[in-house]
Design a protein around this motif. Structure first.
Motif, mmCIF file in Angstrom:
data_model
loop_
_atom_site.group_PDB
_atom_site.id
_atom_site.type_symbol
_atom_site.label_atom_id
_atom_site.label_comp_id
_atom_site.label_asym_id
_atom_site.label_seq_id
_atom_site.Cartn_x
_atom_site.Cartn_y
_atom_site.Cartn_z
ATOM 1 N N MET A 1 13.931 -9.558 -1.966
ATOM 2 C CA MET A 1 14.542 -9.007 -2.888
ATOM 3 C C MET A 1 15.092 -7.533 -2.567
ATOM 4 S SD MET A 1 12.410 -7.721 -6.267
ATOM 5 C CE MET A 1 11.067 -8.603 -5.666
ATOM 6 N N ARG A 2 16.172 -7.173 -2.819
ATOM 7 C CA ARG A 2 16.745 -5.892 -2.093
ATOM 8 C C ARG A 2 16.137 -4.581 -2.709
ATOM 9 N NH1 ARG A 2 22.813 -6.367 -4.204
ATOM 10 N NH2 ARG A 2 22.132 -6.528 -6.642
ATOM 11 N N ASN A 3 15.711 -4.405 -3.950
ATOM 12 C CA ASN A 3 15.362 -3.436 -4.728
ATOM 13 C C ASN A 3 13.465 -3.288 -4.631
ATOM 14 O OD1 ASN A 3 14.473 -5.565 -6.305
ATOM 15 N ND2 ASN A 3 15.234 -4.499 -8.214
ATOM 16 N N PHE A 4 13.008 -4.166 -3.944
ATOM 17 C CA PHE A 4 11.485 -3.804 -3.704
ATOM 18 C C PHE A 4 11.389 -2.806 -2.756
ATOM 19 C CE2 PHE A 4 7.455 -4.641 -1.194
ATOM 20 C CZ PHE A 4 6.869 -5.065 -2.259
ATOM 21 N N ILE A 5 10.285 -1.945 -3.273
ATOM 22 C CA ILE A 5 9.881 -0.722 -2.419
ATOM 23 C C ILE A 5 8.485 -0.790 -1.783
ATOM 24 C CG2 ILE A 5 9.441 1.627 -2.575
ATOM 25 C CD1 ILE A 5 11.542 1.928 -4.967
ATOM 26 N N LYS A 6 7.501 -1.006 -2.753
ATOM 27 C CA LYS A 6 6.098 -1.486 -2.224
ATOM 28 C C LYS A 6 5.510 -2.188 -3.140
ATOM 29 C CE LYS A 6 3.281 2.170 -1.440
ATOM 30 N NZ LYS A 6 2.962 3.367 -0.968
ATOM 31 N N SER A 7 4.002 -2.723 -2.703
ATOM 32 C CA SER A 7 3.436 -3.350 -3.637
ATOM 33 C C SER A 7 2.856 -2.666 -4.698
ATOM 34 C CB SER A 7 2.258 -4.172 -3.015
ATOM 35 O OG SER A 7 1.241 -3.222 -2.456
ATOM 36 N N GLY A 8 2.505 -1.297 -4.692
ATOM 37 C CA GLY A 8 2.055 -0.406 -5.611
ATOM 38 C C GLY A 8 0.398 -0.600 -5.879
ATOM 39 N N LYS A 9 -0.231 -1.350 -4.744
ATOM 40 C CA LYS A 9 -1.708 -1.489 -5.174
ATOM 41 C C LYS A 9 -2.116 0.039 -4.532
ATOM 42 C CE LYS A 9 -2.246 -6.289 -4.594
ATOM 43 N NZ LYS A 9 -2.729 -7.439 -3.642
ATOM 44 N N SER A 10 -1.621 0.780 -3.803
ATOM 45 C CA SER A 10 -2.062 1.987 -3.428
ATOM 46 C C SER A 10 -0.822 2.998 -3.356
ATOM 47 C CB SER A 10 -2.215 1.992 -1.662
ATOM 48 O OG SER A 10 -3.682 1.571 -1.797
ATOM 49 N N LEU A 11 -1.020 4.228 -3.991
ATOM 50 C CA LEU A 11 0.214 5.067 -3.610
ATOM 51 C C LEU A 11 -0.268 6.667 -3.275
ATOM 52 C CD1 LEU A 11 1.622 4.305 -7.308
ATOM 53 C CD2 LEU A 11 2.608 3.747 -5.024
ATOM 54 N N ASP A 12 0.705 7.363 -2.708
ATOM 55 C CA ASP A 12 0.412 8.596 -2.445
ATOM 56 C C ASP A 12 0.595 9.565 -3.630
ATOM 57 O OD1 ASP A 12 -0.099 7.819 0.286
ATOM 58 O OD2 ASP A 12 2.013 7.988 0.753
ATOM 59 N N PHE A 13 -0.283 10.547 -3.797
ATOM 60 C CA PHE A 13 -0.447 11.522 -4.758
ATOM 61 C C PHE A 13 -0.559 12.837 -3.954
ATOM 62 C CE2 PHE A 13 -1.978 7.859 -6.325
ATOM 63 C CZ PHE A 13 -1.355 7.567 -7.830
ATOM 64 N N VAL A 14 -0.654 14.048 -4.916
ATOM 65 C CA VAL A 14 -0.890 15.315 -4.372
ATOM 66 C C VAL A 14 -2.447 15.596 -5.002
ATOM 67 C CG1 VAL A 14 -0.602 17.641 -4.879
ATOM 68 C CG2 VAL A 14 1.291 16.172 -4.357
ATOM 69 N N ALA A 15 -3.210 15.675 -4.242
ATOM 70 C CA ALA A 15 -4.694 15.837 -4.558
ATOM 71 C C ALA A 15 -4.796 16.780 -5.522
ATOM 72 C CB ALA A 15 -5.650 16.047 -3.384
ATOM 73 N N PRO A 16 -5.572 16.434 -6.914
ATOM 74 C CA PRO A 16 -5.800 17.392 -8.055
ATOM 75 C C PRO A 16 -6.590 18.583 -7.672
ATOM 76 C CG PRO A 16 -7.184 15.399 -8.423
ATOM 77 C CD PRO A 16 -6.336 15.115 -6.837
ATOM 78 N N THR A 17 -6.842 19.343 -8.680
ATOM 79 C CA THR A 17 -7.800 20.630 -8.508
ATOM 80 C C THR A 17 -9.183 20.165 -8.269
ATOM 81 O OG1 THR A 17 -6.493 21.516 -10.656
ATOM 82 C CG2 THR A 17 -8.695 22.395 -10.112
ATOM 83 N N GLY A 18 -9.380 21.196 -7.194
ATOM 84 C CA GLY A 18 -10.803 20.771 -6.573
ATOM 85 C C GLY A 18 -10.563 19.783 -5.443
ATOM 86 N N GLY A 19 -9.446 19.068 -5.141
ATOM 87 C CA GLY A 19 -9.452 18.052 -4.014
ATOM 88 C C GLY A 19 -10.293 16.824 -4.345
ATOM 89 N N VAL A 20 -10.191 16.011 -3.342
ATOM 90 C CA VAL A 20 -10.993 14.672 -3.518
ATOM 91 C C VAL A 20 -11.430 14.380 -2.292
ATOM 92 C CG1 VAL A 20 -9.283 13.782 -5.313
ATOM 93 C CG2 VAL A 20 -8.899 13.468 -2.961
ATOM 94 N N THR A 21 -12.765 13.558 -2.309
ATOM 95 C CA THR A 21 -13.361 12.914 -1.259
ATOM 96 C C THR A 21 -13.103 11.409 -1.100
ATOM 97 O OG1 THR A 21 -15.173 14.735 -1.609
ATOM 98 C CG2 THR A 21 -15.743 12.664 -0.293
ATOM 99 N N SER A 22 -12.986 10.830 -0.041
ATOM 100 C CA SER A 22 -13.004 9.401 0.097
ATOM 101 C C SER A 22 -13.892 8.690 -0.931
ATOM 102 C CB SER A 22 -12.989 9.117 1.530
ATOM 103 O OG SER A 22 -13.056 7.803 1.591
ATOM 104 N N GLY A 23 -13.325 7.930 -1.578
ATOM 105 C CA GLY A 23 -14.048 7.169 -2.653
ATOM 106 C C GLY A 23 -14.239 7.733 -3.899
ATOM 107 N N ASP A 24 -13.788 8.782 -4.081
ATOM 108 C CA ASP A 24 -13.707 9.350 -5.550
ATOM 109 C C ASP A 24 -12.613 8.850 -6.401
ATOM 110 O OD1 ASP A 24 -15.798 11.458 -4.780
ATOM 111 O OD2 ASP A 24 -14.450 13.135 -4.752
ATOM 112 N N GLY A 25 -12.883 8.811 -7.468
ATOM 113 C CA GLY A 25 -11.757 8.430 -8.531
ATOM 114 C C GLY A 25 -11.068 9.700 -8.868
ATOM 115 N N PHE A 26 -9.878 9.510 -9.402
ATOM 116 C CA PHE A 26 -9.296 11.025 -9.859
ATOM 117 C C PHE A 26 -8.129 10.528 -10.708
ATOM 118 C CE2 PHE A 26 -7.274 9.886 -5.636
ATOM 119 C CZ PHE A 26 -5.920 10.172 -5.877
#
Length: 114
Positions: A1-26
């Protein structure tokens, strides 16, 4: 499929206020994710949006297997559905009121506070 970008199970974000630690929900906008790595506020962080994870929960909250799980942004923990909480998925197994965590199947959809 030529319009496929990625699965979307993981995405990149800008860490929110206070940052995040591995395993944290945000929450970023209408997305809930669990941080793959630790990142300070404003830095890039990869977040898991689909899958099964163990997350902290409010001690007095109980979950039956299959019940709805929401995220309390202020407390940084799972809770039952309610005002100001973000629906994130369902409990994979029961978690009683003495359990400090719940195993959640993330629904991977956009969310907003109830």
């Amino acid at each position: 499929m030529r319009n496929f970008i990625k699965s979307g199970k993981s995405l990149d974000f800008v860490a929110p206020t206070g940052g995040v630690t591995s395993g944290d929900g945000f929450v970023v906008g209408n997305f809930f994710a669990v941080a793959h790595t630790t990142a300070p506020e404003g830095e890039s962080v990869s977040g898991l949006m689909e899958g099964v994870v163990e997350l902290p929960k409010r001690l007095s909250q109980t979950f039956a297997s299959g019940s709805a799980v929401s995220w309390d942004v202020a407390a940084k923990r799972c809770d039952g559905p309610g005002s100001g909480k973000y629906p994130i998925g369902g409990a994979v197994e029961a978690a009683g009121n003495t359990a400090s965590s719940v195993i959640v199947r993330l629904n991977g959809t956009t969310t907003s506070a109830a």
